[in-house]
Design a protein around this motif. Structure first.
Motif, PDB file in Angstrom:
ATOM      1  N   HIS A  16       0.828  -1.206   0.000  1.00  0.00           N
ATOM      2  CA  HIS A  16       0.000   0.000   0.000  1.00  0.00           C
ATOM      3  C   HIS A  16       0.863   1.258   0.000  1.00  0.00           C
ATOM      4  CE1 HIS A  16      -4.013  -1.626   0.139  1.00  0.00           C
ATOM      5  NE2 HIS A  16      -3.718  -2.423   1.151  1.00  0.00           N
ATOM      6  N   GLN A  17       1.901   1.265   0.827  1.00  0.00           N
ATOM      7  CA  GLN A  17       2.724   2.475   0.888  1.00  0.00           C
ATOM      8  C   GLN A  17       3.432   2.740  -0.431  1.00  0.00           C
ATOM      9  OE1 GLN A  17       3.618   2.998   5.588  1.00  0.00           O
ATOM     10  NE2 GLN A  17       5.215   3.563   4.169  1.00  0.00           N
ATOM     11  N   PHE A  18       3.938   1.683  -1.035  1.00  0.00           N
ATOM     12  CA  PHE A  18       4.622   1.858  -2.312  1.00  0.00           C
ATOM     13  C   PHE A  18       3.714   2.580  -3.305  1.00  0.00           C
ATOM     14  CE2 PHE A  18       5.415   0.425  -6.676  1.00  0.00           C
ATOM     15  CZ  PHE A  18       6.728   0.808  -6.841  1.00  0.00           C
ATOM     16  N   PHE A  19       2.501   2.102  -3.456  1.00  0.00           N
ATOM     17  CA  PHE A  19       1.626   2.681  -4.471  1.00  0.00           C
ATOM     18  C   PHE A  19       1.061   4.034  -4.044  1.00  0.00           C
ATOM     19  CE2 PHE A  19       1.553  -1.820  -5.836  1.00  0.00           C
ATOM     20  CZ  PHE A  19       2.031  -1.620  -7.124  1.00  0.00           C
ATOM     21  N   GLN A  20       0.693   4.146  -2.772  1.00  0.00           N
ATOM     22  CA  GLN A  20       0.091   5.412  -2.342  1.00  0.00           C
ATOM     23  C   GLN A  20       1.122   6.547  -2.362  1.00  0.00           C
ATOM     24  OE1 GLN A  20      -3.284   5.933  -0.576  1.00  0.00           O
ATOM     25  NE2 GLN A  20      -4.057   3.910  -1.096  1.00  0.00           N
ATOM     26  N   GLU A  21       2.357   6.250  -2.009  1.00  0.00           N
ATOM     27  CA  GLU A  21       3.402   7.278  -2.086  1.00  0.00           C
ATOM     28  C   GLU A  21       3.555   7.803  -3.511  1.00  0.00           C
ATOM     29  OE1 GLU A  21       7.021   5.529  -0.673  1.00  0.00           O
ATOM     30  OE2 GLU A  21       6.413   5.602   1.440  1.00  0.00           O
ATOM     31  N   ARG A  22       3.282   6.948  -4.486  1.00  0.00           N
ATOM     32  CA  ARG A  22       3.401   7.330  -5.885  1.00  0.00           C
ATOM     33  C   ARG A  22       2.097   7.866  -6.467  1.00  0.00           C
ATOM     34  NH1 ARG A  22       6.849   4.285  -4.210  1.00  0.00           N
ATOM     35  NH2 ARG A  22       8.961   4.036  -5.012  1.00  0.00           N
ATOM     36  N   GLY A  23       1.116   8.094  -5.598  1.00  0.00           N
ATOM     37  CA  GLY A  23      -0.138   8.698  -6.056  1.00  0.00           C
ATOM     38  C   GLY A  23      -1.120   7.743  -6.713  1.00  0.00           C
ATOM     39  N   PHE A  24      -0.881   6.446  -6.597  1.00  0.00           N
ATOM     40  CA  PHE A  24      -1.816   5.477  -7.174  1.00  0.00           C
ATOM     41  C   PHE A  24      -3.121   5.446  -6.369  1.00  0.00           C
ATOM     42  CE2 PHE A  24       0.567   2.495 -10.135  1.00  0.00           C
ATOM     43  CZ  PHE A  24       1.713   3.272 -10.228  1.00  0.00           C
ATOM     44  N   ILE A  25      -4.207   5.211  -7.074  1.00  0.00           N
ATOM     45  CA  ILE A  25      -5.519   5.084  -6.451  1.00  0.00           C
ATOM     46  C   ILE A  25      -5.830   3.603  -6.245  1.00  0.00           C
ATOM     47  CG2 ILE A  25      -8.003   5.481  -6.768  1.00  0.00           C
ATOM     48  CD1 ILE A  25      -6.478   8.052  -6.306  1.00  0.00           C
ATOM     49  N   TYR A  26      -6.180   3.250  -5.011  1.00  0.00           N
ATOM     50  CA  TYR A  26      -6.518   1.865  -4.658  1.00  0.00           C
ATOM     51  C   TYR A  26      -7.976   1.617  -5.045  1.00  0.00           C
ATOM     52  CZ  TYR A  26      -7.199  -2.135  -1.406  1.00  0.00           C
ATOM     53  OH  TYR A  26      -7.483  -3.358  -0.832  1.00  0.00           O
ATOM     54  N   VAL A  27      -8.214   0.587  -5.834  1.00  0.00           N
ATOM     55  CA  VAL A  27      -9.566   0.292  -6.322  1.00  0.00           C
ATOM     56  C   VAL A  27     -10.003  -1.087  -5.828  1.00  0.00           C
ATOM     57  CG1 VAL A  27     -11.028   0.060  -8.362  1.00  0.00           C
ATOM     58  CG2 VAL A  27      -9.083   1.642  -8.409  1.00  0.00           C
ATOM     59  N   HIS A  28     -11.176  -1.131  -5.217  1.00  0.00           N
ATOM     60  CA  HIS A  28     -11.749  -2.415  -4.804  1.00  0.00           C
ATOM     61  C   HIS A  28     -12.564  -2.988  -5.956  1.00  0.00           C
ATOM     62  CE1 HIS A  28     -11.488  -0.820  -0.434  1.00  0.00           C
ATOM     63  NE2 HIS A  28     -10.545  -1.717  -0.605  1.00  0.00           N
ATOM     64  N   THR A  29     -11.935  -3.809  -6.765  1.00  0.00           N
ATOM     65  CA  THR A  29     -12.656  -4.433  -7.876  1.00  0.00           C
ATOM     66  C   THR A  29     -13.564  -5.529  -7.317  1.00  0.00           C
ATOM     67  OG1 THR A  29     -10.638  -5.718  -8.243  1.00  0.00           O
ATOM     68  CG2 THR A  29     -11.046  -3.858  -9.703  1.00  0.00           C
ATOM     69  N   PRO A  30     -14.659  -5.826  -8.025  1.00  0.00           N
ATOM     70  CA  PRO A  30     -15.647  -6.752  -7.459  1.00  0.00           C
ATOM     71  C   PRO A  30     -15.182  -8.199  -7.463  1.00  0.00           C
ATOM     72  CG  PRO A  30     -16.292  -6.128  -9.677  1.00  0.00           C
ATOM     73  CD  PRO A  30     -15.080  -5.303  -9.332  1.00  0.00           C
TER      74      PRO A  30
END
Lengths: 463, 463
Positions: free
Chosen positions: A154-168
């Motif tokens: 999570h930190q890797f992606f969030q630090e880079r501005g990625f949006i976390y998506v809960h796919t179904p």
């Protein structure tokens, strides 16, 4: 007992910090946790104690003078206790401090048939007590690293501005069309599919659902469960597992490989820093090459080789006497783990991207290369494991994608997916990283059943 | 085009930073993203542009002198473009800067039937284009806050040393025994349950599986999907949703309530700080009382009221003329949203824990109070919504738990769960927080279908 409560972790942290005043304050403090072992000689006793907040145990000491000596000396492995006492530094001993018990309460006793007695248990045995094994040393380490590694992702992606998506998880498509899906039904005896008015199944990938988010937010990722109803009874397959699937817009295969390399290195560095005691344990008890292997990956520049070059190298190796279980190497074949490991271990001696695979052996959504035969896919191969990550640039050209989907009979129900190519589509890429396999890789644990809290593999289910 | 690539977010960040040299360097930079609107008067044109990395658009300006003027002026809403240009500060305008286009490339055109034209669309309409709506303003805000709020949850627990546990989704138990589960089968026509050799279903809660981890690691949490096959066609029910379920050992109901209060306040503060533009949007466009409501919660001390006191207050209110749809208030009833909202909005005017519910209306695992009638449960009620969180201290006493499970016919298959009470069990507590409902609460969005990427509700499934 109104004294100050403290945890194993806090104790070790304060003692390691070395602040005299803080250490002095560790008098009449309360610890609550579980007895690992207990032994006494009639005048002094020692309890190896752990409350689950830190990998290392605390040694509790009790003397004959303690009013609860008899009760304490009768404590069994597994009992939950609450103790009040003082910390005393022991610079001459292996452990940095002892905890001298003054008061004691039994919080929860343990019955005679407690399965986790003080002795070495096989992983097979422990798998059968999934509700108890988190208290065993190895699983204290595994599940803490699992938690920390999740956070690293999570930190890797969030630090880079990625949006976390809960796919179904419940869906109507089966992703790559492989067919090994679990269906989802309700108790409606007339029509088990009535709930959604159609047949639905558990997802095998979040990729198709996350692509539209990349075409809206640019950089996105999923991190959630996926399912495969495969009867593969191997150490690397589970029917339920967690997947990480990033998707990046305005990006090509090279950008994708850079992201994979950064992500893998980040995760390794993160857990080496955040879980030193646990990683030391794995390196000592589980896989003596672990540190060497991980440090090698972190300091390597990942190499790139085309599939076609890979085939040539393997053919050359066979000619020169290299033995494989499958030695019939020909262009178009799906490489086996033995082939992948030969390339990454013997030839390149380090992490290796294999790219541009034949389109027939890869998924429909991968971008077709100009040669008409291959697609812009990349598999990351690493020593000791083989494939760790699979990625590709996606086919953004509507006509080519539609033709391929028609050819494979996958268009129906995925019109919305195709539409994303008609509505301001752009070049984009992504990858899939099996979280459980990554965890196996970074801990040295060799069976996927031993890195999942309650493993789900074919044949049986408990808990 | 070998110029430096940059994102919306970076542009706004640099301009807001005010470093002259950095701002000066924003020449010949590359932007890639989508056209929101485009208008020109024949000699100058303006594109509202967004690449998904930031909530605010960038205004692209193009002049008649630009060689691509005709192409630029023909760009349609939704097209994916790549532009090279210079940033010019515009302190006199509403937007802080313009971006003057020098070069241009069409990355992906958009067809005439693009459904997201520049006009106001209803949420109902947008639900039907779930693959396109993430590009709409409201959903740019919703799904970014969803991502940030997820991270807030992880940070809250990880900072406190909690272990994240991936509890299984496929399971043999149905949690609280409510029965509304989805079954999972394979394509084996002889025996659809052959894969696991028994009937399995999708989980309704991770709690039973996570408790053994609390009894090993002390403080743990889950954050993952859960499923309910309920035909409730309301704005607050989905058949698939994400749940947060912390579990803490050596803790009672008071500790549980403290954790809930800390968690809710932390999350609100986190998103107010991390998503100011999006939250401003929600407060302006979705719910004008949002900031007032959230700030009130953050600055309130959460009150505590017993269920029995709550019933008395409601009975008194009815006597004094208060109207409810259900005005027959009696001890033992399950409170409706209207009752909960009356207590939190009218009586306490702030967040309120209702505790010690009748055991008949609560789950089997809740700890029985000494009165023999109630259990140590706590529901957090908040103004405008009603129940936001449900928690309880768990029954740690084997005999009482077994008797209750036997009574309800739930023991079979849950022997392992009971066992945790025989093997060093201890007092512990936990709660369940529906992530989607929390997201609705903090954004003011009123339908659960509008906060989930691809909502799963009864009756239909698309995508």
């Amino acid at each position: 007992m109104d004294a100050r409560s403290i945890t194993d972790f806090e104790l070790y942290d304060i003692v390691a910090g070395g602040d005299k005043e803080e250490i002095e304050s560790l008098k009449e403090v309360v610890l609550e946790g579980w007895v690992k072992t207990n032994r006494d000689n009639g005048s002094i006793g020692f309890i190896e104690f752990n409350d689950g907040t830190y990998f290392k145990n605390v040694q509790l000491v009790y003397h004959k003078e303690c009013k609860d000596y008899e009760l304490l000396s009768g404590l069994k492995t597994g009992a939950a206790i609450k103790v009040v006492g003082d910390v005393v530094l022991t610079p001459e001993n292996k452990q940095p401090f002892d905890f001298f018990i003054k008061e004691f309460e039994l919080e929860g006793d343990v019955e005679e048939d407690y399965p986790l007695q003080k002795k070495r248990h096989s992983f097979e045995f422990l798998r059968d007590i999934a509700h108890i094994r988190p208290r065993a040393n190895t699983f204290q380490a595994v599940f803490r690293v699992r938690s920390v590694l999740s956070m690293a992702i999570h930190q890797f992606f969030q630090e880079r501005g990625f949006i976390y998506v809960h796919t179904p998880l419940i869906t109507t498509n089966d992703g790559e069309g492989a067919g090994n899906v679990f269906d989802v039904i309700t108790h409606d005896t007339k029509d088990p599919h009535s709930f959604y008015s159609q047949k639905v199944n558990l997802t095998v990938t979040g990729q198709l659902h996350v692509e539209p988010f990349a075409l809206s937010f640019r950089d996105v990722y999923t991190f959630g469960p996926a399912f495969r109803a495969e009867h593969s009874n191997t150490t690397r397959h589970a029917s339920e597992f967690w997947m990480i699937e990033p998707e990046i817009a305005f990006a090509d295969l090279r950008d994708d490989m850079n992201l994979i390399e950064d992500c893998v290195k980040y995760c390794i560095n993160y857990i080496l820093t955040a879980c030193p005691a646990e990683m030391e344990f794995f390196n000592t008890m589980i896989d003596k090459t672990l540190f060497e292997r991980l440090n090698h990956v972190v300091s390597s520049e990942f190499k790139v080789l085309t599939y076609t070059e890979g085939i040539e190298l393997l053919q050359k190796a066979v000619k020169e006497g290299q033995k494989f279980e499958n030695s019939k190497i020909e262009w178009g074949m799906d490489l086996q783990s033995e082939h992948e490991r030969y390339l990454t271990e013997q030839v390149f001696k380090g992490p290796l991207f294999l790219i541009n695979y034949p389109k027939e052996i890869k998924a429909f959504y991968m971008r077709q290369n100009d040669d008409g035969k291959t697609v812009a896919a990349c598999d990351l191969l690493v020593p000791a494991v083989g494939e760790l990550v699979g990625g590709s640039q996606r086919e953004e050209r509507y006509d080519l994608l539609k033709a391929r989907m028609d050819e494979l009979g996958l268009t129906k129900g995925l019109e919305w997916y195709l539409d994303t190519r008609r509505y301001g589509g752009c070049r984009h890429a992504g990858f899939g990283l099996g979280f459980d396999r990554l965890l196996m890789y970074v801990t040295g644990m060799s069976n996927i059943r031993d890195v999942q809290p309650y493993p789900r593999t074919s044949g049986s289910i408990k808990y």
